[in-house]
Scaffold this active site. Structure first.
Site, mmCIF file in Angstrom:
data_model
loop_
_atom_site.group_PDB
_atom_site.id
_atom_site.type_symbol
_atom_site.label_atom_id
_atom_site.label_comp_id
_atom_site.label_asym_id
_atom_site.label_seq_id
_atom_site.Cartn_x
_atom_site.Cartn_y
_atom_site.Cartn_z
ATOM 1 N N LYS A 12 -34.539 -23.835 -8.929
ATOM 2 C CA LYS A 12 -34.314 -23.542 -10.358
ATOM 3 C C LYS A 12 -33.820 -24.802 -11.072
ATOM 4 O O LYS A 12 -33.194 -25.674 -10.454
ATOM 5 C CB LYS A 12 -33.317 -22.393 -10.555
ATOM 6 C CG LYS A 12 -31.867 -22.709 -10.254
ATOM 7 C CD LYS A 12 -30.981 -22.692 -11.469
ATOM 8 C CE LYS A 12 -29.908 -23.732 -11.349
ATOM 9 N NZ LYS A 12 -28.664 -23.471 -10.843
ATOM 10 N N ASP A 138 -25.138 -18.770 -8.234
ATOM 11 C CA ASP A 138 -26.579 -18.949 -8.493
ATOM 12 C C ASP A 138 -27.454 -17.974 -7.710
ATOM 13 O O ASP A 138 -28.663 -17.912 -7.934
ATOM 14 C CB ASP A 138 -27.014 -20.369 -8.097
ATOM 15 C CG ASP A 138 -26.662 -21.401 -9.162
ATOM 16 O OD1 ASP A 138 -26.454 -21.011 -10.324
ATOM 17 O OD2 ASP A 138 -26.608 -22.597 -8.811
HETATM 18 P P1 ATP Z 1 -26.092 -25.498 -6.437
HETATM 19 O O1 ATP Z 1 -26.805 -26.055 -7.622
HETATM 20 O O2 ATP Z 1 -26.429 -24.064 -6.115
HETATM 21 O O3 ATP Z 1 -24.637 -25.766 -6.343
HETATM 22 P P2 ATP Z 1 -27.412 -27.563 -4.988
HETATM 23 O O4 ATP Z 1 -28.840 -27.255 -5.226
HETATM 24 O O5 ATP Z 1 -26.811 -28.669 -5.774
HETATM 25 O O6 ATP Z 1 -26.600 -26.249 -5.144
HETATM 26 P P3 ATP Z 1 -27.802 -27.245 -2.178
HETATM 27 O O7 ATP Z 1 -29.186 -27.759 -1.929
HETATM 28 O O8 ATP Z 1 -27.591 -25.782 -2.155
HETATM 29 O O9 ATP Z 1 -27.200 -27.887 -3.494
HETATM 30 O O10 ATP Z 1 -26.860 -27.973 -1.103
HETATM 31 C C1 ATP Z 1 -25.444 -27.996 -1.207
HETATM 32 C C2 ATP Z 1 -24.873 -28.018 0.213
HETATM 33 O O11 ATP Z 1 -25.045 -26.726 0.768
HETATM 34 C C3 ATP Z 1 -25.596 -28.963 1.156
HETATM 35 O O12 ATP Z 1 -24.916 -30.171 1.248
HETATM 36 C C4 ATP Z 1 -25.642 -28.234 2.478
HETATM 37 O O13 ATP Z 1 -24.700 -28.746 3.393
HETATM 38 C C5 ATP Z 1 -25.218 -26.800 2.167
HETATM 39 N N1 ATP Z 1 -26.199 -25.770 2.528
HETATM 40 C C6 ATP Z 1 -25.906 -24.581 3.076
HETATM 41 N N2 ATP Z 1 -26.996 -23.849 3.242
HETATM 42 C C7 ATP Z 1 -28.039 -24.555 2.806
HETATM 43 C C8 ATP Z 1 -29.440 -24.300 2.725
HETATM 44 N N3 ATP Z 1 -29.981 -23.168 3.168
HETATM 45 N N4 ATP Z 1 -30.194 -25.237 2.146
HETATM 46 C C9 ATP Z 1 -29.634 -26.390 1.677
HETATM 47 N N5 ATP Z 1 -28.326 -26.683 1.757
HETATM 48 C C10 ATP Z 1 -27.524 -25.787 2.315
#
Ligand code: ATP
Length: 302
Positions: A12, A138
């Site tokens: 997203k 989210d």
């Molecule tokens: P958000 O915007 O929801 O806060 P994001 O997109 O910035 O998240 P993610 O890709 O969700 O960030 O990654 C944040 C952290 O979550 C990563 O550093 C990782 O260690 C952890 N994590 C836990 N589960 C997952 C998963 N299924 N996929 C990716 N990262 C994950």
């Protein structure tokens, strides 16, 4: 019973993100216009003889223990609905990690959908939504994966008409940024101006007025992130220079998105931005997946 269920887990972007204040529970009160992308992970859940949850993911930055949000989703279902069930969760990661694209949240939401099907639980969308909101702000949005304005922590959703499939270029500077760090930076220097209305930006986009929508939109985390990470400021500058009409940071960053009018324009921008090996550039589009396109059981759409 199904042997395996596969669910698309779309990324997203936040087209707007305004922070309305700090809440008593420590979270921030938000208003954000959010849309799903065609860019998606694939989450496959399959039955196992054991009563454990096992996750597999080849991406080096994705944890394969209890820290994985998909595992947390499965454990939540086991705790509240069906103790003693097991599954193997296989994540094909296509969404950049810790990039502001809700990668972990979408895998968790897809796991709820997949296990509801695999384990024959028959939970309603409302029941799944309530479980999703316990997993993260989210996750409810990712469960529905429809254009929406999120309020509260982002979990109170007002669905809006689907948008056109605008092409989107995503540019990630090649480093991870945690959401916690971005909000901590904001708290040190909170923005007070608040002229963005997510509904108004949605209306302008529906009318095809990309430039006007961009002028009206704001992301309150963008300036704080850009002033602490010069690479983000530089990237914003470069992406704007491609001529793409709507350029901003998504969520807590550091990914920058650019929405264009047509695929040719997006491809041209991606070419102009290429050349720096640390950068990750992806061309995708806004897209909403209906149930049949999103979930397949034993290889067949439902
Ligand atoms: P958000 O915007 O929801 O806060 P994001 O997109 O910035 O998240 P993610 O890709 O969700 O960030 O990654 C944040 C952290 O979550 C990563 O550093 C990782 O260690 C952890 N994590 C836990 N589960 C997952 C998963 N299924 N996929 C990716 N990262 C994950």
């Amino acid at each position: 019973m199904s042997a395996w269920v596969e669910v698309l887990a779309p990324a997203k972007i936040n087209l707007t993100l305004t922070i309305k204040g700090r809440r008593d529970d420590g979270y921030h009160e938000l208003e954000s216009l959010m849309v799903p992308l065609a860019l998606a992970d694939v989450v496959r859940c399959q039955a196992t003889a054991e009563d454990r949850i096992v996750v597999r993911c080849a991406h080096p930055q994705v944890p394969t223990g209890r820290e994985n949000l998909a595992v947390q989703a499965a454990e939540l279902l086991r705790k509240h609905v069906c103790p003693g069930r097991g599954a193997e969760i296989i994540i094909t990661k296509r969404i950049p990690v810790a990039a502001g694209l809700a990668g972990g949240s979408t895998d968790a939401a897809a796991t709820l959908l997949a296990l509801n099907q695999l384990w024959g639980l028959g939970l309603t969308v409302t029941e799944l939504h309530n479980l999703a909101s316990q997993l993260g702000a989210d996750v409810p949005f990712c469960l529905h994966a429809r254009a929406a304005i999120g309020r509260g922590r982002g979990e109170r959703l007002q669905f809006i008409e689907p948008m056109a499939n605008w092409p989107v270029v995503l540019v990630n500077p090649g480093f991870a940024l945690s959401t916690r760090v971005a909000y901590a930076l904001f708290d040190q220097n909170p923005v007070v101006n608040d002229h963005t209305s997510a509904l108004e930006v949605a209306r302008l986009l529906r009318d095809g007025l990309l430039v006007a929508a961009a002028q009206h939109a704001q992301n309150h985390l963008q300036d704080v992130v850009a002033s602490h990470y010069p690479a983000v400021a530089e990237l914003l500058h470069e992406v704007r220079a491609t001529g793409m009409p709507f350029v901003a940071q998504t969520g807590s960053g550091p990914t920058i998105f650019a929405v264009g009018e047509d695929a040719k324009m997006a491809q041209r921008a991606a070419r102009l931005l290429a050349g720096n090996p640390e950068r990750l550039i992806l061309v995708t589009k806004l897209e909403e997946f209906s149930g049949e396109k999103r979930i397949s059981v034993n290889g067949k759409s439902i």
